[in-house]
Write a protein that holds these residues in place. Structure first.
Motif, PDB file in Angstrom:
ATOM      1  N   GLN A  52       0.864  -1.186   0.000  1.00 29.26           N
ATOM      2  CA  GLN A  52       0.000   0.000   0.000  1.00 29.26           C
ATOM      3  C   GLN A  52       0.898   1.233   0.000  1.00 29.26           C
ATOM      4  O   GLN A  52       1.815   1.350   0.815  1.00 29.26           O
ATOM      5  N   GLU A  53       0.618   2.143  -0.932  1.00 28.74           N
ATOM      6  CA  GLU A  53       1.478   3.315  -1.123  1.00 28.74           C
ATOM      7  C   GLU A  53       0.643   4.589  -1.191  1.00 28.74           C
ATOM      8  O   GLU A  53      -0.565   4.557  -1.480  1.00 28.74           O
ATOM      9  N   ARG A  54       1.335   5.699  -0.958  1.00 28.23           N
ATOM     10  CA  ARG A  54       0.737   7.029  -1.114  1.00 28.23           C
ATOM     11  C   ARG A  54       1.749   7.903  -1.842  1.00 28.23           C
ATOM     12  O   ARG A  54       2.892   8.036  -1.404  1.00 28.23           O
ATOM     13  N   GLN A  55       1.341   8.459  -2.985  1.00 26.50           N
ATOM     14  CA  GLN A  55       2.227   9.267  -3.802  1.00 26.50           C
ATOM     15  C   GLN A  55       1.488  10.533  -4.265  1.00 26.50           C
ATOM     16  O   GLN A  55       0.266  10.581  -4.325  1.00 26.50           O
ATOM     17  N   ALA A  56       2.282  11.533  -4.618  1.00 28.01           N
ATOM     18  CA  ALA A  56       1.696  12.809  -5.047  1.00 28.01           C
ATOM     19  C   ALA A  56       1.002  12.689  -6.396  1.00 28.01           C
ATOM     20  O   ALA A  56      -0.004  13.348  -6.649  1.00 28.01           O
ATOM     21  N   GLN A  57       1.531  11.850  -7.272  1.00 27.32           N
ATOM     22  CA  GLN A  57       0.974  11.685  -8.613  1.00 27.32           C
ATOM     23  C   GLN A  57       0.474  10.260  -8.815  1.00 27.32           C
ATOM     24  O   GLN A  57       1.065   9.302  -8.298  1.00 27.32           O
ATOM     25  N   ALA A  58      -0.599  10.132  -9.589  1.00 21.33           N
ATOM     26  CA  ALA A  58      -1.171   8.810  -9.842  1.00 21.33           C
ATOM     27  C   ALA A  58      -0.182   7.904 -10.567  1.00 21.33           C
ATOM     28  O   ALA A  58      -0.099   6.705 -10.286  1.00 21.33           O
ATOM     29  N   ALA A  59       0.586   8.469 -11.489  1.00 20.12           N
ATOM     30  CA  ALA A  59       1.557   7.664 -12.228  1.00 20.12           C
ATOM     31  C   ALA A  59       2.665   7.156 -11.302  1.00 20.12           C
ATOM     32  O   ALA A  59       3.129   6.018 -11.435  1.00 20.12           O
ATOM     33  N   GLN A  60       3.092   8.000 -10.365  1.00 22.94           N
ATOM     34  CA  GLN A  60       4.112   7.570  -9.414  1.00 22.94           C
ATOM     35  C   GLN A  60       3.591   6.440  -8.527  1.00 22.94           C
ATOM     36  O   GLN A  60       4.306   5.494  -8.211  1.00 22.94           O
ATOM     37  N   LEU A  61       2.330   6.548  -8.148  1.00 22.58           N
ATOM     38  CA  LEU A  61       1.712   5.503  -7.336  1.00 22.58           C
ATOM     39  C   LEU A  61       1.668   4.184  -8.097  1.00 22.58           C
ATOM     40  O   LEU A  61       2.061   3.139  -7.562  1.00 22.58           O
ATOM     41  N   ALA A  62       1.192   4.229  -9.337  1.00 23.86           N
ATOM     42  CA  ALA A  62       1.108   3.012 -10.145  1.00 23.86           C
ATOM     43  C   ALA A  62       2.479   2.371 -10.328  1.00 23.86           C
ATOM     44  O   ALA A  62       2.621   1.145 -10.275  1.00 23.86           O
ATOM     45  N   ASP A  63       3.491   3.203 -10.523  1.00 20.57           N
ATOM     46  CA  ASP A  63       4.837   2.676 -10.717  1.00 20.57           C
ATOM     47  C   ASP A  63       5.325   1.946  -9.465  1.00 20.57           C
ATOM     48  O   ASP A  63       5.920   0.856  -9.551  1.00 20.57           O
ATOM     49  N   LYS A  64       5.073   2.529  -8.296  1.00 15.27           N
ATOM     50  CA  LYS A  64       5.476   1.912  -7.032  1.00 15.27           C
ATOM     51  C   LYS A  64       4.789   0.563  -6.829  1.00 15.27           C
ATOM     52  O   LYS A  64       5.418  -0.438  -6.455  1.00 15.27           O
ATOM     53  N   LEU A  65       3.488   0.536  -7.061  1.00 13.10           N
ATOM     54  CA  LEU A  65       2.725  -0.700  -6.876  1.00 13.10           C
ATOM     55  C   LEU A  65       3.192  -1.776  -7.853  1.00 13.10           C
ATOM     56  O   LEU A  65       3.397  -2.938  -7.476  1.00 13.10           O
ATOM     57  N   ASN A  66       3.347  -1.376  -9.114  1.00 13.88           N
ATOM     58  CA  ASN A  66       3.743  -2.350 -10.138  1.00 13.88           C
ATOM     59  C   ASN A  66       5.131  -2.924  -9.882  1.00 13.88           C
ATOM     60  O   ASN A  66       5.378  -4.120 -10.105  1.00 13.88           O
ATOM     61  N   ARG A  67       6.036  -2.080  -9.426  1.00 13.28           N
ATOM     62  CA  ARG A  67       7.393  -2.562  -9.137  1.00 13.28           C
ATOM     63  C   ARG A  67       7.371  -3.614  -8.017  1.00 13.28           C
ATOM     64  O   ARG A  67       8.066  -4.630  -8.090  1.00 13.28           O
ATOM     65  N   ALA A  68       6.584  -3.350  -6.999  1.00 12.37           N
ATOM     66  CA  ALA A  68       6.520  -4.285  -5.879  1.00 12.37           C
ATOM     67  C   ALA A  68       5.917  -5.620  -6.303  1.00 12.37           C
ATOM     68  O   ALA A  68       6.414  -6.699  -5.936  1.00 12.37           O
ATOM     69  N   ILE A  69       4.832  -5.568  -7.090  1.00 12.54           N
ATOM     70  CA  ILE A  69       4.183  -6.803  -7.536  1.00 12.54           C
ATOM     71  C   ILE A  69       5.088  -7.583  -8.492  1.00 12.54           C
ATOM     72  O   ILE A  69       5.183  -8.820  -8.419  1.00 12.54           O
ATOM     73  N   ASN A  70       5.754  -6.865  -9.391  1.00 10.57           N
ATOM     74  CA  ASN A  70       6.676  -7.535 -10.325  1.00 10.57           C
ATOM     75  C   ASN A  70       7.840  -8.191  -9.579  1.00 10.57           C
ATOM     76  O   ASN A  70       8.296  -9.283  -9.944  1.00 10.57           O
ATOM     77  N   ARG A  71       8.309  -7.531  -8.537  1.00  8.37           N
ATOM     78  CA  ARG A  71       9.393  -8.103  -7.741  1.00  8.37           C
ATOM     79  C   ARG A  71       8.922  -9.370  -7.031  1.00  8.37           C
ATOM     80  O   ARG A  71       9.648 -10.370  -6.971  1.00  8.37           O
ATOM     81  N   ALA A  72       7.708  -9.334  -6.516  1.00  4.88           N
ATOM     82  CA  ALA A  72       7.164 -10.508  -5.829  1.00  4.88           C
ATOM     83  C   ALA A  72       7.014 -11.679  -6.789  1.00  4.88           C
ATOM     84  O   ALA A  72       7.334 -12.828  -6.452  1.00  4.88           O
TER      85      ALA A  72
END
Length: 231
Positions: A52-72
């Motif tokens: 679960q993340e909180r970012q200033a921009q929607a694109a930054q949020l999506a990038d954070k989430l996607n990176r974590a899921i791809n790593r998993a």
């Protein structure tokens, strides 16, 4: 606890004598309900982890989430005994007191399923370095549940016939004629074991101790209902 042999399954039976439901002067109709139970060791693990993340921009949020899921997903490839699948994926705006969007929040889940508890525990410990554990559930697998149900069917039907015979003896009737029979699916007599983790800020950790889980047991129950005529 050792699972009792089939002959010692707990059979709970209830007997209802239908009020004068006659197809002839010599026939008495019985409505019988019987169930057979067996306790089994849980042989399947299901786990949900999330970021679960909180970012200033929607694109930054999506990038954070996607990176974590791809790593998993990449980490899970080293554990072929564990089935990996995607779970829920949500994002939403975070409003300030004036109703304006000040940031974006999101949550992405992954799900694990396996019969290998040791390898699952190792993978979960590795993923907990950057994901949070939402819950772990231990249960009886579908294959084991169906196998147990097949073993319980003749036991439950035999108990149904014994109840009918006992009632017939009390009424002076020795002949049985099964008119209707319904067999319910196996159901757990108690909820499967669930372990949950409290939500907290995800922080990178150099190592996470592998949990030593005790999966426990579940009760499988089969219900049989019958309509039997006595003569």
């Amino acid at each position: 606890m050792r699972v009792a042999p089939l002959s010692s399954f707990l059979l709970l039976s209830s007997l209802l004598l239908a009020p004068l439901a006659h197809a002839g002067d010599n026939i008495t109709v019985l409505n019988l309900s019987t169930n057979a139970q067996r306790e089994l060791a849980n042989d399947q693990l299901n786990a949900t982890l999330y970021v679960q993340e909180r970012q200033a921009q929607a694109a930054q949020l999506a990038d954070k989430l996607n990176r974590a899921i791809n790593r998993a997903r990449a980490d899970a490839t080293a554990y072929p005994q564990v089935r990996f699948s995607s779970g829920g994926y949500n994002s939403w705006p975070d409003y300030d007191k004036n109703g304006k969007i000040q940031a974006w929040q999101g949550r992405a889940e992954i799900k694990l399923e396996s019969a290998d508890f040791a390898r699952s525990a190792e993978l979960i410990a590795q993923l907990q370095k950057y994901l949070l554990l939402d819950g772990v559930q231990f249960s009886v697998s579908d294959s084991m549940r169906k196998q147990t149900e097949q073993a319980l069917i003749p036991q439950a039907i035999s108990a149904l016939q014994q109840q009918a015979a006992a009632a017939g003896k009390a009424l002076g009737k020795t002949q049985q004629n099964v008119r209707e029979l319904s067999i319910g699916e196996s159901q757990p007599g108690m909820p499967p074991m669930m372990l949950r983790a409290k939500a907290m800020a995800a922080e990178a950790a150099p190592a996470v101790t592998v949990p030593d889980w005790q999966p426990g047991k579940s009760m499988i129950q089969l219900n049989v209902n019958g309509r039997i005529e006595l003569q």
